[in-house]
Write a protein that holds these residues in place. Structure first.
Motif, PDB file in Angstrom:
ATOM      1  N   VAL A 102       2.771   4.150  -0.039  1.00  0.00           N
ATOM      2  CA  VAL A 102       3.346   2.813  -0.031  1.00  0.00           C
ATOM      3  C   VAL A 102       3.471   2.323   1.243  1.00  0.00           C
ATOM      4  O   VAL A 102       2.998   1.126   1.754  1.00  0.00           O
ATOM      5  N   ALA A 103       4.014   3.287   2.211  1.00  0.00           N
ATOM      6  CA  ALA A 103       4.480   2.746   3.606  1.00  0.00           C
ATOM      7  C   ALA A 103       3.152   2.625   4.291  1.00  0.00           C
ATOM      8  O   ALA A 103       3.106   1.577   5.046  1.00  0.00           O
ATOM      9  N   LEU A 104       2.035   3.336   3.952  1.00  0.00           N
ATOM     10  CA  LEU A 104       0.714   3.372   4.855  1.00  0.00           C
ATOM     11  C   LEU A 104       0.276   1.987   4.337  1.00  0.00           C
ATOM     12  O   LEU A 104      -0.474   1.214   5.235  1.00  0.00           O
ATOM     13  N   LEU A 105       0.387   1.514   3.034  1.00  0.00           N
ATOM     14  CA  LEU A 105      -0.556   0.369   2.712  1.00  0.00           C
ATOM     15  C   LEU A 105       0.495  -0.878   3.136  1.00  0.00           C
ATOM     16  O   LEU A 105      -0.172  -2.132   3.262  1.00  0.00           O
ATOM     17  N   THR A 106       1.568  -0.932   2.869  1.00  0.00           N
ATOM     18  CA  THR A 106       2.440  -1.931   3.246  1.00  0.00           C
ATOM     19  C   THR A 106       2.806  -2.069   4.824  1.00  0.00           C
ATOM     20  O   THR A 106       3.497  -3.247   5.112  1.00  0.00           O
ATOM     21  N   ALA A 107       2.787  -1.150   5.459  1.00  0.00           N
ATOM     22  CA  ALA A 107       3.348  -1.196   6.852  1.00  0.00           C
ATOM     23  C   ALA A 107       2.132  -0.618   7.825  1.00  0.00           C
ATOM     24  O   ALA A 107       1.841  -1.131   9.027  1.00  0.00           O
ATOM     25  N   GLY A 108       1.800   0.734   7.505  1.00  0.00           N
ATOM     26  CA  GLY A 108       0.618   1.193   8.385  1.00  0.00           C
ATOM     27  C   GLY A 108      -0.388   0.474   8.871  1.00  0.00           C
ATOM     28  O   GLY A 108      -0.873   0.237  10.101  1.00  0.00           O
ATOM     29  N   ILE A 109      -1.244   0.034   7.930  1.00  0.00           N
ATOM     30  CA  ILE A 109      -2.494  -0.555   7.873  1.00  0.00           C
ATOM     31  C   ILE A 109      -2.216  -1.981   8.255  1.00  0.00           C
ATOM     32  O   ILE A 109      -2.890  -2.525   9.239  1.00  0.00           O
ATOM     33  N   PRO A 110      -1.172  -2.657   7.828  1.00  0.00           N
ATOM     34  CA  PRO A 110      -1.088  -4.019   8.377  1.00  0.00           C
ATOM     35  C   PRO A 110      -0.629  -4.003   9.876  1.00  0.00           C
ATOM     36  O   PRO A 110      -0.970  -5.068  10.579  1.00  0.00           O
ATOM     37  N   LEU A 111       0.146  -3.313  10.252  1.00  0.00           N
ATOM     38  CA  LEU A 111       0.439  -3.162  11.655  1.00  0.00           C
ATOM     39  C   LEU A 111      -0.831  -2.756  12.553  1.00  0.00           C
ATOM     40  O   LEU A 111      -0.657  -3.270  13.582  1.00  0.00           O
ATOM     41  N   GLY A 142     -11.767  -3.014   8.355  1.00  0.00           N
ATOM     42  CA  GLY A 142     -12.135  -1.843   7.910  1.00  0.00           C
ATOM     43  C   GLY A 142     -11.962  -0.682   9.115  1.00  0.00           C
ATOM     44  O   GLY A 142     -11.670   0.194   8.499  1.00  0.00           O
ATOM     45  N   SER A 143     -11.892  -1.046  10.165  1.00  0.00           N
ATOM     46  CA  SER A 143     -11.410   0.083  11.389  1.00  0.00           C
ATOM     47  C   SER A 143      -9.799   0.341  11.226  1.00  0.00           C
ATOM     48  O   SER A 143      -9.881   1.514  11.326  1.00  0.00           O
ATOM     49  N   ALA A 144      -9.191  -0.360  10.727  1.00  0.00           N
ATOM     50  CA  ALA A 144      -7.727  -0.261  10.649  1.00  0.00           C
ATOM     51  C   ALA A 144      -7.688   0.782   9.217  1.00  0.00           C
ATOM     52  O   ALA A 144      -6.987   1.704   9.263  1.00  0.00           O
TER      53      ALA A 144
END
Length: 515
Positions: free
Chosen positions: A50-59, A259-261
């Protein structure tokens, strides 16, 4: 000419290798497994995802969009968004100062890893790896103080680390950083796959994996577990360093940012999971051989790498030397790829600020960073400086830099719609409302809570039981000094930046007219 043509990555794969190399560092190997184990085992993978999808990749997408749109180092990119925002790029361990402080101590850990590759062959640590590391190898003093000596056994490999890093940086983005990562990252994956394969064959490996992956669903109701998941994602993806802004500035005009993120984010998490399997399979063997539970041998950080793993290597019935070379070789490569990206942030910022060529900037700025590192850390007091620098710059540099970046660009300047439009114009996967919600609401609230929780603990007890004066100078002094540095530098007139902005704007207007 006001501005030389900005360097570019040769290929998208080269950029991805560099981005993954920056993200995959020492923390992936020695931090993630223990964080997962302490926070619910297999159940921790849910908040982690959840953290990866809602914070990691968006950041990551936010950092990529800023670097790609404004095509500059972090300070100049922020300045082009709004001049007061430049301080975020220069200050507070934000982000050039963060990279400077981290670089000077991160390099010495890589140097330790190099020596332990050699020590693994003959298992020079003997029967007491703890005493060997602290007393014989780094010769750590009992407490912090003035530098009292110099340790050649640490200094020489540290010099070698800096020679390699500065040589790669001097060759440039395409011929240095990109080519190095195209070698280092596949090599790292191969080494670690072989290491994991060997670890899984050990007696007790199953016990270690059960300890890591058996889910404790009751911990999912604990808010601290979710904060730990977001913290791990934030730290492991190098988001608060300015690295991804800098790396994205070298991308071509047409670049698939979303895509790169996603590739970089999931590759980093996959390596963390692989590291967890390898580390806990080995810890399971150690626990079985010692006749104790896994919880009694599980640890992280320096204790895991330089004390627990040498114990494991000494206990192995066969292949101990190979296991040690694989493990410490992986540490060295992961550390080198991250260190290269950290120093590149400083070099790029100084180039934009001064107009120096790459070789000049690397020689002056990289050389000065290396010199401080070499003078301070191969000493009996070096470990204490490393410990306090790492704690304060991570807790009050990186987190605060990320929090400030989101609040300024998302809440105050309201640039998320503009950056979203830029990303959608060049990417295969379009961003929707969810991206602005995660960055505008979820992530800043969680980062703010992380800061509050850390400060509450910090103000009630001295970190590591160090003397208050030492923490004030080497801890708070470094953190606050970096903030002051950022503010002061951002206030100094920057005529070159104004000229750069005018030229870039003219070039962009000309391209728009040609379309």
């Amino acid at each position: 000419m006001v501005q030389q043509t900005r360097e570019q990555w040769g290929t998208r794969a080269g950029f991805l290798m560099a981005a993954i190399g920056s993200a995959v560092g020492l923390g992936n190997i020695w931090r993630f497994p223990y964080v997962a184990y302490e926070n619910g085992g297999g159940a921790f993978l849910l908040p982690y995802l959840v953290a990866l999808l809602t914070a990691g990749i968006p950041l990551l997408i936010l950092a990529y969009s800023i670097g790609h749109r404004y095509r500059s180092s972090a300070p100049l990119s922020y300045r082009r968004i709004a001049r007061p925002a430049e301080a975020i790029g220069w200050g507070q361990g934000w982000q050039v100062a963060i990279c400077f402080v981290i670089a000077i101590y991160y390099a010495v850990i890589v140097a330790w890893g190099i020596m332990f590759v050699w020590f693994s062959v003959g298992q020079q640590w003997g029967e007491d790896p703890n005493a060997f590391f602290f007393e014989d190898f780094i010769q750590a003093s009992e407490g912090p103080g003035m530098v009292s000596g110099y340790i050649p056994g640490v200094a020489w490999p540290l010099i070698a680390v800096w020679v390699v890093v500065l040589a790669i940086l001097a060759l440039g983005v395409r011929n240095g950083i990109e080519k190095a990562n195209k070698v280092f990252i596949p090599l790292l994956v191969v080494l670690f796959l072989v290491l994991v394969g060997q670890a899984l064959t050990l007696d007790g490996a199953t016990a270690g994996l059960n300890a890591l992956f058996t889910p404790d669903w009751s911990k999912m109701l604990n808010g601290e577990v979710w904060i730990a998941a977001y913290g791990q994602i934030f730290f492991s993806l190098s988001i608060g360093f300015g690295i991804m802004v800098t790396y994205a500035s070298y991308l071509r005009r047409k670049a698939d940012l979303t895509g790169s993120a996603m590739v970089a984010g999931f590759a980093n998490s996959s390596f963390e999971l692989l590291a967890g399997i390898g580390v806990f399979a080995a810890l399971g063997f150690m626990a079985t051989a010692s006749g104790v539970g896994v919880e009694q041998v599980a640890t992280d950080g320096l204790g895991l790498a330089f004390i627990a793993f040498p114990q494991i290597i000494s206990t192995l019935p066969f292949g101990g030397a190979l296991f040690g070379v694989l493990f410490f070789g992986s540490l060295v490569i992961a550390g080198l790829t991250s260190l290269i990206s950290i120093v590149q942030v400083i070099v790029s910022a100084v180039q934009d600020r001064t107009g120096l060529g790459r070789v000049q900037a690397v020689a002056i700025v990289g050389g000065a960073t290396a010199l401080i590192s070499i003078l301070l850390f191969p000493t009996p007091e070096g470990l204490h400086f490393l410990d306090v620098f790492d704690h304060f710059i991570n807790q009050y540099g990186i987190v605060l830099a990320g929090f400030a970046m989101i609040v300024v660009f998302g809440w105050i300047l309201r640039k998320l719609p503009l950056l979203q439009q830029h990303v959608n114009a060049v990417s295969s996967i379009r961003l929707g409302l969810w991206w602005r919600i995660t960055l505008g609401a979820i992530t800043p609230v969680l980062l703010g809570f992380m800061m509050y929780s850390s400060l509450r603990t910090e103000l009630t007890e001295n970190y590591g039981e160090y003397p208050g004066g030492f923490l004030l100078a080497a801890g708070w002094g470094v953190a606050v000094g970096a903030i002051a540095f950022g503010v002061i530098v951002s206030l100094i007139p920057w005529k070159r930046a104004d000229a750069l902005e005018r030229q870039v704007e003219e070039n962009e207007a000309a391209k728009e007219g040609d379309r």
